[in-house]
Scaffold this active site. Structure first.
Site, PDB file in Angstrom:
ATOM      1  CE  LYS A 109      -4.219  -1.804   1.963  1.00  0.00           C
ATOM      2  NZ  LYS A 109      -5.281  -1.195   3.186  1.00  0.00           N
ATOM      3  CE  LYS A 190      -6.597  -8.946  -1.368  1.00  0.00           C
ATOM      4  NZ  LYS A 190      -5.852  -8.264   0.066  1.00  0.00           N
ATOM      5  CE  LYS A 193     -12.725  -3.906   2.607  1.00  0.00           C
ATOM      6  NZ  LYS A 193     -13.185  -4.056   3.735  1.00  0.00           N
TER       7      LYS A 193
HETATM    8  P1  TYM Z   1     -10.528  -6.408   5.627  1.00  0.00           P
HETATM    9  O1  TYM Z   1     -11.551  -5.261   6.057  1.00  0.00           O
HETATM   10  O2  TYM Z   1      -9.562  -5.887   4.443  1.00  0.00           O
HETATM   11  O3  TYM Z   1     -11.192  -7.619   5.161  1.00  0.00           O
HETATM   12  C1  TYM Z   1     -11.982  -8.012   5.944  1.00  0.00           C
HETATM   13  C2  TYM Z   1     -11.783  -9.668   6.011  1.00  0.00           C
HETATM   14  O4  TYM Z   1     -12.068 -10.231   4.870  1.00  0.00           O
HETATM   15  C3  TYM Z   1     -10.923 -11.130   4.630  1.00  0.00           C
HETATM   16  N1  TYM Z   1     -10.908 -10.870   3.165  1.00  0.00           N
HETATM   17  C4  TYM Z   1     -10.879 -12.095   2.138  1.00  0.00           C
HETATM   18  N2  TYM Z   1     -10.791 -13.348   2.346  1.00  0.00           N
HETATM   19  C5  TYM Z   1     -10.598 -14.150   1.256  1.00  0.00           C
HETATM   20  N3  TYM Z   1     -10.490 -13.775  -0.015  1.00  0.00           N
HETATM   21  C6  TYM Z   1     -10.436 -12.563  -0.280  1.00  0.00           C
HETATM   22  N4  TYM Z   1     -10.359 -11.921  -1.605  1.00  0.00           N
HETATM   23  C7  TYM Z   1     -10.564 -11.280   0.885  1.00  0.00           C
HETATM   24  N5  TYM Z   1     -10.332  -9.992   0.906  1.00  0.00           N
HETATM   25  C8  TYM Z   1     -10.634  -9.645   2.180  1.00  0.00           C
HETATM   26  C9  TYM Z   1      -9.711 -10.569   5.142  1.00  0.00           C
HETATM   27  O5  TYM Z   1      -8.827 -11.165   5.449  1.00  0.00           O
HETATM   28  C10 TYM Z   1     -10.490  -9.963   6.462  1.00  0.00           C
HETATM   29  O6  TYM Z   1     -10.456 -11.194   7.434  1.00  0.00           O
HETATM   30  N6  TYM Z   1      -7.037  -5.298   8.803  1.00  0.00           N
HETATM   31  C11 TYM Z   1      -8.260  -6.166   8.801  1.00  0.00           C
HETATM   32  C12 TYM Z   1      -9.400  -5.593   9.444  1.00  0.00           C
HETATM   33  C13 TYM Z   1      -9.091  -5.703  11.049  1.00  0.00           C
HETATM   34  C14 TYM Z   1      -9.051  -6.978  11.842  1.00  0.00           C
HETATM   35  C15 TYM Z   1      -8.686  -6.311  13.280  1.00  0.00           C
HETATM   36  C16 TYM Z   1      -8.992  -8.465  11.336  1.00  0.00           C
HETATM   37  C17 TYM Z   1      -9.032  -4.900  11.789  1.00  0.00           C
HETATM   38  N7  TYM Z   1      -8.558  -5.164  13.109  1.00  0.00           N
HETATM   39  C18 TYM Z   1      -8.392  -7.426  14.186  1.00  0.00           C
HETATM   40  C19 TYM Z   1      -8.933  -9.228  12.210  1.00  0.00           C
HETATM   41  C20 TYM Z   1      -8.660  -8.624  13.856  1.00  0.00           C
HETATM   42  C21 TYM Z   1      -8.605  -5.721   7.272  1.00  0.00           C
HETATM   43  O7  TYM Z   1      -8.175  -4.692   6.642  1.00  0.00           O
HETATM   44  O8  TYM Z   1      -9.460  -6.597   6.900  1.00  0.00           O
END
Ligand code: TYM
Length: 322
Positions: A109, A190, A193
């Protein structure tokens, strides 16, 4: 009982990747664990953002989490519980610059960006705070968050070692399939969003759109339907999605050609999204109920985490004069 925590960043619309990789697994864990799920709106501040849009997306994210079935969990908005940022600072004082800088997500990023927010670098400390605050044993996430959960473990270990047993060591848990759902138009990337690709299915896409996106998915040369991610990323991704949506193992599918496979995948995706759309519409019609849930959730989260926060302050050497 086992404690589970996860969070979802309020940045853009949720995708099928988020749903299959983390949200549905998080919903399933409700049967066996004490689950807490937060809207990570502070994490959304680590990249360029629009304040009004962020406010809107934060509520939208909460609505979708409930619509997916997290209504048996403690659900709240991260920024409404100040202990997240407070503990994050203590963990910034535990983490090293080098290990933060080496995180894959930070490298991706920040590459080519002239105005990298400092919070993008410290992002994993806040994520670690989220998890450790709730003394979570398990963290259901997609593959892309594994490294951050491992860092959380390292920070917890280091803190415990230096200052005394304070944190529970968490582990990431991934779904058996779909821990990394790929973009339908570019199955080597991947599904995300932020990409805004024609190959991203959003949870609120109307059924015809979702159907069309699957039918237009990029497949591979050679007409065989086999699960072989290295050589057949497109077909393998479709099989993975079908497996996650139907709950049937990948090996149980057999297809003569791509057309029939795509039709079944499209159907399964539409059927998976249908109840979520319906529930989302109901919840959206009652904003007072949503705000009641979120206000109550934040109050309970603050109560539940006060003890851990006090212990962390004490351990690291901050006075308690109250
Ligand atoms: P985020 O918001 O990008 O994504 C949310 C969750 O979705 C999963 N994910 C996917 N899984 C499978 N295939 C994909 N293409 C895909 N894209 C996204 C992510 O792995 C995630 O589980 N930093 C985290 C949010 C967060 C968090 C936390 C997670 C903040 N604090 C504490 C766990 C514990 C994030 O940006 O996820």
């Amino acid at each position: 009982t086992k404690r589970v925590f996860s969070a979802f960043t309020a940045s853009g619309h949720l995708t099928l990747g988020n749903l299959l990789g983390a949200m549905l697994p998080a919903v399933r864990l409700q049967d066996e664990a004490d689950c807490v799920y937060a809207v990570a709106n502070l994490h959304a501040l680590t990249v360029k953002h629009d304040p009004a849009l962020l406010r809107e997306r934060t509520l939208e994210m909460a609505t979708l989490m409930l619509a997916c079935g997290m209504d048996r969990s403690l659900v709240y908005i991260q920024s409404e519980v100040p202990a997240h940022t407070e503990l994050s600072y203590l963990l910034e004082c535990t983490a090293h610059y080098g290990e933060m800088r080496r995180m894959i997500q930070f490298k991706e990023k920040s590459a080519g960006n002239e105005e990298v927010r400092l919070s993008l670098l410290t992002y994993p400390a806040l994520m670690a705070a989220d998890i450790l605050l709730h003394r979570a044993h398990q963290v259901p996430v997609g593959e892309d968050q594994r490294q951050h959960v491992e860092l959380t473990r390292d920070l917890a270990l280091r803190f415990n070692h230096r200052y005394g047993e304070t944190f529970t060591l968490p582990e990431a848990v991934h779904p058996p399939v779909a821990a990394r759902v790929m973009d339908l138009a570019d199955p080597t990337a991947k599904m995300s969003k932020s990409r805004g690709s024609a190959g991203t299915i959003y949870l609120l896409d109307d059924p015809a759109d979702a159907h069309r996106k699957v039918m237009r998915a990029v497949t591979d040369s050679g007409g065989e339907v086999v699960h072989d991610p290295a050589n057949k990323p497109g077909v393998s991704n479709l099989l993975t999605i079908l497996s996650a949506c139907t709950g049937r193992p990948v090996e149980s599918f057999s297809y003569e050609g791509y057309g029939a496979l795509k039709r079944d995948v499209a159907e399964a995706v539409v059927e998976t999204l249908r109840p979520i759309r319906e529930r989302h519409a109901e919840l959206s019609a009652d904003p007072a109920e949503l705000s009641r849930i979120l206000t109550g959730g934040a109050a309970r989260a603050a109560e539940r985490t006060a003890g851990l926060m006090a212990a962390a302050r004490q351990a690291i050497g901050l006075p308690s004069t109250a």
